[in-house]
Motif scaffolding. Structure first.
Motif, short mmCIF file in Angstrom:
data_model
loop_
_atom_site.label_atom_id
_atom_site.label_comp_id
_atom_site.label_asym_id
_atom_site.label_seq_id
_atom_site.Cartn_x
_atom_site.Cartn_y
_atom_site.Cartn_z
N THR A 127 5.59 4.05 0.40
CA THR A 127 5.84 5.46 -0.40
C THR A 127 4.68 6.34 0.11
O THR A 127 5.10 7.52 0.71
CB THR A 127 5.82 5.22 -1.84
N LEU A 128 3.35 6.07 0.19
CA LEU A 128 2.61 6.80 0.65
C LEU A 128 2.53 7.15 2.09
O LEU A 128 2.52 8.12 2.55
CB LEU A 128 1.07 6.17 0.35
N ARG A 129 2.84 5.87 2.73
CA ARG A 129 2.95 6.26 4.25
C ARG A 129 3.91 7.20 4.66
O ARG A 129 3.77 8.22 5.51
CB ARG A 129 3.12 4.69 4.79
N ASP A 130 4.96 7.20 4.10
CA ASP A 130 6.32 7.93 4.48
C ASP A 130 6.02 9.25 3.87
O ASP A 130 6.40 10.16 4.77
CB ASP A 130 7.63 7.43 3.85
N HIS A 131 5.30 9.52 2.93
CA HIS A 131 5.37 10.65 2.28
C HIS A 131 4.01 11.65 2.38
O HIS A 131 3.74 12.90 2.32
CB HIS A 131 5.97 11.03 0.63
N PHE A 132 3.08 10.80 2.56
CA PHE A 132 1.63 11.44 2.57
C PHE A 132 0.81 10.70 3.46
O PHE A 132 -0.24 9.99 3.46
CB PHE A 132 0.60 11.46 1.23
N PRO A 133 1.55 10.69 5.10
CA PRO A 133 0.83 9.97 6.09
C PRO A 133 -0.73 10.31 6.26
O PRO A 133 -1.59 9.56 6.77
CB PRO A 133 1.39 10.32 7.31
N GLN A 134 -1.40 11.68 5.84
CA GLN A 134 -2.43 11.96 6.34
C GLN A 134 -3.56 11.26 5.33
O GLN A 134 -4.58 10.77 5.44
CB GLN A 134 -2.75 13.49 5.93
N LEU A 135 -2.94 10.80 3.89
CA LEU A 135 -3.90 9.92 3.16
C LEU A 135 -4.10 8.60 3.69
O LEU A 135 -5.09 7.80 3.46
CB LEU A 135 -3.16 9.58 1.98
N CYS A 136 -3.20 8.07 4.30
CA CYS A 136 -3.45 6.64 4.92
C CYS A 136 -4.12 6.55 6.11
O CYS A 136 -5.02 5.82 6.06
CB CYS A 136 -1.88 6.12 5.09
N SER A 137 -3.91 7.69 6.93
CA SER A 137 -4.71 7.55 8.18
C SER A 137 -6.13 7.42 7.96
O SER A 137 -7.12 7.15 8.91
CB SER A 137 -4.04 8.44 9.20
N SER A 138 -6.53 8.40 7.14
CA SER A 138 -7.78 8.87 6.54
C SER A 138 -8.67 7.95 5.70
O SER A 138 -9.79 8.21 5.19
CB SER A 138 -7.90 10.27 6.03
N GLY A 139 -7.95 7.04 5.37
CA GLY A 139 -8.53 5.72 4.41
C GLY A 139 -8.66 6.52 3.02
O GLY A 139 -9.47 6.11 2.15
N ARG A 140 -7.77 7.62 2.66
CA ARG A 140 -8.06 8.27 1.46
C ARG A 140 -7.33 7.70 0.33
O ARG A 140 -7.35 8.27 -0.93
CB ARG A 140 -7.72 9.72 1.60
N ALA A 141 -6.46 6.43 0.54
CA ALA A 141 -5.64 5.93 -0.41
C ALA A 141 -5.88 4.50 -0.68
O ALA A 141 -6.03 3.75 0.33
CB ALA A 141 -4.07 5.90 -0.13
N ARG A 142 -6.37 4.27 -1.90
CA ARG A 142 -6.38 2.81 -2.18
C ARG A 142 -5.38 2.09 -3.22
O ARG A 142 -5.29 2.78 -4.08
CB ARG A 142 -7.98 2.51 -3.06
N ILE A 143 -4.99 0.98 -2.90
CA ILE A 143 -4.27 0.39 -3.94
C ILE A 143 -4.72 -0.91 -4.42
O ILE A 143 -4.85 -1.67 -3.46
CB ILE A 143 -2.82 0.19 -3.36
N ILE A 144 -5.51 -1.11 -5.36
CA ILE A 144 -6.38 -2.19 -5.84
C ILE A 144 -5.20 -3.12 -6.80
O ILE A 144 -4.61 -2.58 -7.66
CB ILE A 144 -7.31 -1.71 -6.75
N SER A 145 -5.04 -4.09 -5.97
CA SER A 145 -3.81 -4.98 -6.50
C SER A 145 -4.35 -6.26 -7.06
O SER A 145 -4.96 -7.21 -6.62
CB SER A 145 -2.82 -5.25 -5.42
N THR A 146 -3.98 -6.51 -8.58
CA THR A 146 -4.66 -7.77 -9.12
C THR A 146 -3.64 -8.54 -9.69
O THR A 146 -2.65 -7.98 -10.16
CB THR A 146 -5.88 -7.27 -10.35
N ASP A 147 -4.03 -9.68 -9.92
CA ASP A 147 -3.01 -10.82 -10.53
C ASP A 147 -4.00 -11.97 -11.16
O ASP A 147 -4.92 -12.19 -10.60
CB ASP A 147 -2.05 -11.20 -9.69
N VAL A 148 -3.42 -12.53 -12.06
CA VAL A 148 -4.24 -13.79 -12.68
C VAL A 148 -4.01 -14.95 -11.63
O VAL A 148 -4.79 -15.88 -11.54
CB VAL A 148 -3.90 -14.27 -13.94
N SER A 149 -3.00 -15.06 -10.88
CA SER A 149 -2.51 -15.92 -10.24
C SER A 149 -3.12 -16.34 -8.87
O SER A 149 -2.90 -15.12 -8.11
CB SER A 149 -1.07 -16.35 -10.16
#
Ligand SMILES: C[S@@+](CC[C@H](N)C(=O)[O-])C[C@H]1O[C@@H](n2cnc3c(N)ncnc32)[C@H](O)[C@@H]1O
Length: 281
Positions: A127-149
């Motif tokens: 979703t970020l890549r398609d709608h806000f590509p500038q965020l992704c190429s400049s490392g301005r978007a982080r998706i911290i993904s956690t799980d107990v498993s």
């Protein structure tokens, strides 16, 4: 090992002990679903070369952490899919993320708690890549993904899916655009994997590695917890994690109603998002 032994039913005392252990360690309430518990413990007998479920539970009672961890992990429900519920992701792209970016000066920190095998995190990344590509190429978007498993965290890190998993929710164009085929697997492109930071984390423990976030997705996990655990997690998200302008997205059947009155639920298009009451948005 005889068939009678492997299909042995769990006795009431063991069931009670095991349900309490799971609840204490990861907050999940198993109720009295003996059949489900037995069927999920069954494969561990072979893994640990143990003959019966009662022997497996004895090892847990004696404090065998390896057996305990594997048995607890086996009780997690990892059901997930790409673009699950669809609407929230459209709303995020159209309405909420542009507003968040105005507040943050063009950066975005997202926490995807209980990410399971990663489809939700990669849905966010696409979703970020398609709608806000500038965020992704400049490392301005982080998706911290956690799980107990640990197994789910490893899967999220790898970003590798079967055709069947892709077919659950991912439009064919997105598969071609965002994934590379590797034999019978489809692997998320490096630009997506660079955005997704997968880590093991139990929601019941302190959230030391979670920074202030603009957006939190905690979907389809509160349903497994007791009311007290739900309340505690919602309070901690509000007081420790969410930035004042931030918002929380829960699963379609989850809400903050009668759990935390300091949230204000706002419906945007077809989806409900939770904001901190009185905070700027
Ligand atoms: C049904 S999946 C939800 C996946 C994804 N959020 C979605 O909505 O599609 C629930 C996830 O919660 C995780 N989980 C259960 N108890 C947890 C806990 N105490 N801490 C962190 N994750 C937990 C499970 O391992 C599982 O992957």
């Amino acid at each position: 090992m005889s068939t009678t032994e492997t299909s042995e039913a769990i006795n009431e005392k063991d069931l009670d002990y095991f349900c309490k252990l799971v609840n204490q360690e990861i907050g999940v309430q198993l109720g009295d679903k003996a059949y489900l518990i037995e069927s999920r413990l069954q494969p561990l007998l072979q893994d640990f070369d143990i003959a019966t479920i009662s022997e497996l539970i004895s090892k847990m009672r004696l404090g065998d952490r390896k057996v305990q961890a594997a048995a607890i992990e086996a009780m997690t429900t990892n059901e997930t899919s790409f673009f699950r519920d669809q609407h929230p992701f459209e709303t995020l792209a159209k309405h909420l993320i542009p507003g968040l970016l105005d507040k943050t000066g063009g950066r975005l920190t997202i926490w995807n708690g209980a990410c399971s095998s990663g489809q939700e995190s990669y849905t966010l990344a696409m979703t970020l890549r398609d709608h806000f590509p500038q965020l992704c190429s400049s490392g301005r978007a982080r998706i911290i993904s956690t799980d107990v498993s640990p197994a789910m965290v490893a899967r999220t890190q790898a970003g590798s899916y079967s055709r069947f998993e892709l077919n659950r929710g991912l439009p064919a164009n997105d598969a071609i655009k965002h994934f590379d085929q590797s034999g019978r697997r489809w692997v998320a492109k490096e630009e997506l994997r660079n955005m997704v930071e997968a880590r093991e984390m139990n929601l019941l423990n302190p959230w030391l590695s979670i920074p202030k976030c603009d957006l939190v997705l905690l979907r389809n996990v509160l349903i497994y917890f007791t009311v007290d655990v739900k309340r505690d997690i919602l309070r901690r998200i509000r007081t420790e994690v969410l930035a004042p302008h931030g918002c929380l997205l829960l699963g379609a059947s989850e809400s903050t109603v009668s759990l935390d009155s300091e949230y204000e639920s706002r419906r945007v298009d077809n989806s409900a998002f939770q904001f901190i009451k009185g905070a700027s948005s």
